[in-house]
Design an enzyme around this catalytic site. Sequence first.
Site, PDB file in Angstrom:
ATOM      1  N   GLU A 191       0.408  -1.118   0.104  1.00  0.00           N
ATOM      2  CA  GLU A 191      -0.054   0.480   0.192  1.00  0.00           C
ATOM      3  C   GLU A 191       0.798   1.242  -0.279  1.00  0.00           C
ATOM      4  O   GLU A 191       0.383   2.405   0.061  1.00  0.00           O
ATOM      5  CB  GLU A 191      -1.127  -0.156   1.117  1.00  0.00           C
ATOM      6  CG  GLU A 191      -2.072  -1.123   1.335  1.00  0.00           C
ATOM      7  CD  GLU A 191      -1.708  -2.217   2.248  1.00  0.00           C
ATOM      8  OE1 GLU A 191      -0.983  -3.006   1.354  1.00  0.00           O
ATOM      9  OE2 GLU A 191      -2.997  -3.371   2.489  1.00  0.00           O
ATOM     10  N   LYS A 239       4.828 -14.938   7.635  1.00  0.00           N
ATOM     11  CA  LYS A 239       4.990 -13.960   6.704  1.00  0.00           C
ATOM     12  C   LYS A 239       6.767 -14.888   6.301  1.00  0.00           C
ATOM     13  O   LYS A 239       7.649 -14.884   7.722  1.00  0.00           O
ATOM     14  CB  LYS A 239       5.828 -12.437   7.209  1.00  0.00           C
ATOM     15  CG  LYS A 239       5.947 -12.094   5.548  1.00  0.00           C
ATOM     16  CD  LYS A 239       6.186 -10.165   6.063  1.00  0.00           C
ATOM     17  CE  LYS A 239       5.861  -9.356   4.276  1.00  0.00           C
ATOM     18  NZ  LYS A 239       6.306  -8.276   4.143  1.00  0.00           N
ATOM     19  N   TRP A 287       3.256 -13.882   2.306  1.00  0.00           N
ATOM     20  CA  TRP A 287       1.966 -13.805   3.864  1.00  0.00           C
ATOM     21  C   TRP A 287       1.680 -15.713   3.151  1.00  0.00           C
ATOM     22  O   TRP A 287       0.912 -15.389   2.565  1.00  0.00           O
ATOM     23  CB  TRP A 287       0.737 -12.724   3.336  1.00  0.00           C
ATOM     24  CG  TRP A 287       1.543 -11.263   3.731  1.00  0.00           C
ATOM     25  CD1 TRP A 287       1.392 -10.565   2.477  1.00  0.00           C
ATOM     26  CD2 TRP A 287       2.343 -11.102   4.557  1.00  0.00           C
ATOM     27  NE1 TRP A 287       2.006  -8.752   3.187  1.00  0.00           N
ATOM     28  CE2 TRP A 287       2.048  -9.167   4.979  1.00  0.00           C
ATOM     29  CE3 TRP A 287       2.173 -11.537   6.068  1.00  0.00           C
ATOM     30  CZ2 TRP A 287       3.057  -8.066   5.817  1.00  0.00           C
ATOM     31  CZ3 TRP A 287       3.017 -10.639   6.969  1.00  0.00           C
ATOM     32  CH2 TRP A 287       2.787  -9.299   6.740  1.00  0.00           C
TER      33      TRP A 287
HETATM   34  P1  ADP Z   1       6.166  -6.181   0.715  1.00  0.00           P
HETATM   35  O1  ADP Z   1       6.701  -6.594  -0.017  1.00  0.00           O
HETATM   36  O2  ADP Z   1       7.117  -5.027   1.030  1.00  0.00           O
HETATM   37  O3  ADP Z   1       6.622  -7.049   2.122  1.00  0.00           O
HETATM   38  P2  ADP Z   1       4.107  -6.459   2.222  1.00  0.00           P
HETATM   39  O4  ADP Z   1       2.270  -5.669   2.256  1.00  0.00           O
HETATM   40  O5  ADP Z   1       3.628  -7.541   2.063  1.00  0.00           O
HETATM   41  O6  ADP Z   1       4.904  -5.135   1.630  1.00  0.00           O
HETATM   42  O7  ADP Z   1       4.329  -6.740   3.834  1.00  0.00           O
HETATM   43  C1  ADP Z   1       3.922  -5.179   4.185  1.00  0.00           C
HETATM   44  C2  ADP Z   1       4.569  -5.644   5.943  1.00  0.00           C
HETATM   45  O8  ADP Z   1       5.383  -6.455   6.399  1.00  0.00           O
HETATM   46  C3  ADP Z   1       4.298  -4.373   7.244  1.00  0.00           C
HETATM   47  O9  ADP Z   1       3.174  -3.803   7.592  1.00  0.00           O
HETATM   48  C4  ADP Z   1       5.018  -5.425   8.347  1.00  0.00           C
HETATM   49  O10 ADP Z   1       4.274  -6.215   9.193  1.00  0.00           O
HETATM   50  C5  ADP Z   1       5.952  -6.175   7.259  1.00  0.00           C
HETATM   51  N1  ADP Z   1       7.485  -5.509   7.375  1.00  0.00           N
HETATM   52  C6  ADP Z   1       7.714  -4.229   6.366  1.00  0.00           C
HETATM   53  N2  ADP Z   1       9.506  -4.801   5.905  1.00  0.00           N
HETATM   54  C7  ADP Z   1       9.488  -4.340   7.269  1.00  0.00           C
HETATM   55  C8  ADP Z   1      10.791  -4.221   8.391  1.00  0.00           C
HETATM   56  N3  ADP Z   1      11.239  -3.515   7.872  1.00  0.00           N
HETATM   57  N4  ADP Z   1      10.633  -4.533   9.309  1.00  0.00           N
HETATM   58  C9  ADP Z   1       9.446  -5.128  10.404  1.00  0.00           C
HETATM   59  N5  ADP Z   1       8.054  -5.360   9.325  1.00  0.00           N
HETATM   60  C10 ADP Z   1       8.285  -5.158   8.129  1.00  0.00           C
END
Ligand code: ADP
Length: 550
Positions: free
Chosen positions: A334, A445, A450
């Site tokens: 998002e 995750k 996910w």
């Molecule tokens: P991405 O592809 O960037 O991982 P997602 O929408 O699948 O994006 O996941 C986003 C979520 O991943 C965030 O809301 C958080 O919970 C987790 N996340 C992403 N980056 C970090 C980080 N550096 N540290 C902790 N959690 C993270």
Amino acid sequence: MMDVQLTTQALLPRCLTLFPERPVTSLMVAGKNEAGQPTASRHRTTLGQVARRSAQLAGALQQLGVQPGDRVATLAVNSFYHLEAYLGIPSMGAVIHTLNIRLPIEQLVWILNDSGAKVLLLDSMFLPLLPAFRAQCPELKEVIVFSAQVPEGTHGYDDLISSQPETYAWPELDEKSGAMLCYTSGTTGNPKGVLYTHRSLMLHALASGHPDAFGIGQYDVVLPIVPMFHANAWGTVHTALLYGAGLAFTGVFNDGPSVARTLQDEKATMCAGVVTVMLALLEELDRAAAAGQPYDVSALNKIGCGGTAVPEVLIRALYERHGLQMMQAWGMTETSPLATCSNVPAGIDPVSDEGFAHRSKQGRVVPFIEVALLDDHGQPVTHDGATMGRLLVRGPWIAGEYYKRGVTSDFVELDGKKWLDTGDIATISASGEVWVQDRAKDLVKSGGEWISSAEVENALMAHPGVSAAVVVAVPHPKWTERPLALFIPHGDAPSPAELREYLKGHIAKWWIPDDFLAVSELPIGATGKFLKREIREQYKNHVWTDGGMK
Ligand code: ADP
């Protein structure tokens, strides 16, 4: 000032005129070895050639009836093919919809129908999924395969574009029109689509090229290990196209040795990926060094890592054992995704204990992004570096609604402004440093992808020997997290082997919990829900049987 629209079309003349010779290399599947494993060959092209072929792709899509606003889906790994689609599809006014190759077929079908894509571009390895798409996606009319040999009823990409001119009459575009579409897993219910606009993508690329962010410029060669179907490869690809960085893609070859060899051979200066792939890279660098044949990765000056919290030991080990600098970034599908980076504040030595402590946090916002914290009563939380709250975020490349669903309960109002509630629990220091502490989202995750705990629980509870089930994320040395199932048996407790076998037919294989524990009760909160966070806390030191998923 002139009202110039910020669109992906701006990338084309830059690639064609300013940086036409910058390299684009891709590891492609060449065949199979005796063990049945894919073997690789390296394909070489340039940014100029990619831009010309993206015009040919636009011409071909137009002939197939694609109009501005139409969705064109991709189901593909990282390669020059996917790059041409990234450039050509939005620039002709259509929307590139990147499908996550790791999703189960039912979800892919659902997502494809939700987006209503007319055309699908895919790698040949996904052809076995075609009958399901054909049978269940009525709006899908044309299939284009990134391969020379293609089955009947589909188009071969190279053949299709070869008859098209290398120029295209790019239409005038509104910067607020949709350019890319990406779905993210919902904690409950179906995945949610995030529609990026031309403006949001280009502003995001401008920001991520900044030295305090990913710092990508024309002298760089970027290896995005993060897939192009994952939040725009974290923006690394658009940033490379905008600033003229070379690109090195590893396709299906994302294991430690393939990544290390590509970093060395292509003299990559920047790479980006989730913790799991970086752990594999570290292991390979360690192994080669111990064997007296270290890789030469001296060109690599920045590694971007995120997706889950990046362990300080990983950041330290890469520096102390291999002289490599890792920067943590935080974001979501998002948020395009770059929102904060762990760049170390000026005046602090980045490789001191204090520097490493900063780098193990999520860091400070990139320009134009704002963050805030809310408590459980919807009241703002002070930024004192100690009080936790739900992390809110807003900015020009943060989604303001979901595709087709509009403004859901994921969006809140604070100080008269709209914010996205991220579902992360964090503290923010007085100097604006974000530190993610926990997740309110009920998801697991694993390796950057996910797993919906709700879906695994539903599948598990359908087993006659299970009366209640809870699936929680537990730390795992290789995958960062893996699902652990706790269940209250109904009669004689079914064995883990039986449950594992049962789930095989119901959910994706990699979603199957690594362990199943029969318990007599599970903690329940005031609203009658299982207290997931309490259970997660209780089992955070769970020792996996056989070490869990390999
Ligand atoms: P991405 O592809 O960037 O991982 P997602 O929408 O699948 O994006 O996941 C986003 C979520 O991943 C965030 O809301 C958080 O919970 C987790 N996340 C992403 N980056 C970090 C980080 N550096 N540290 C902790 N959690 C993270």
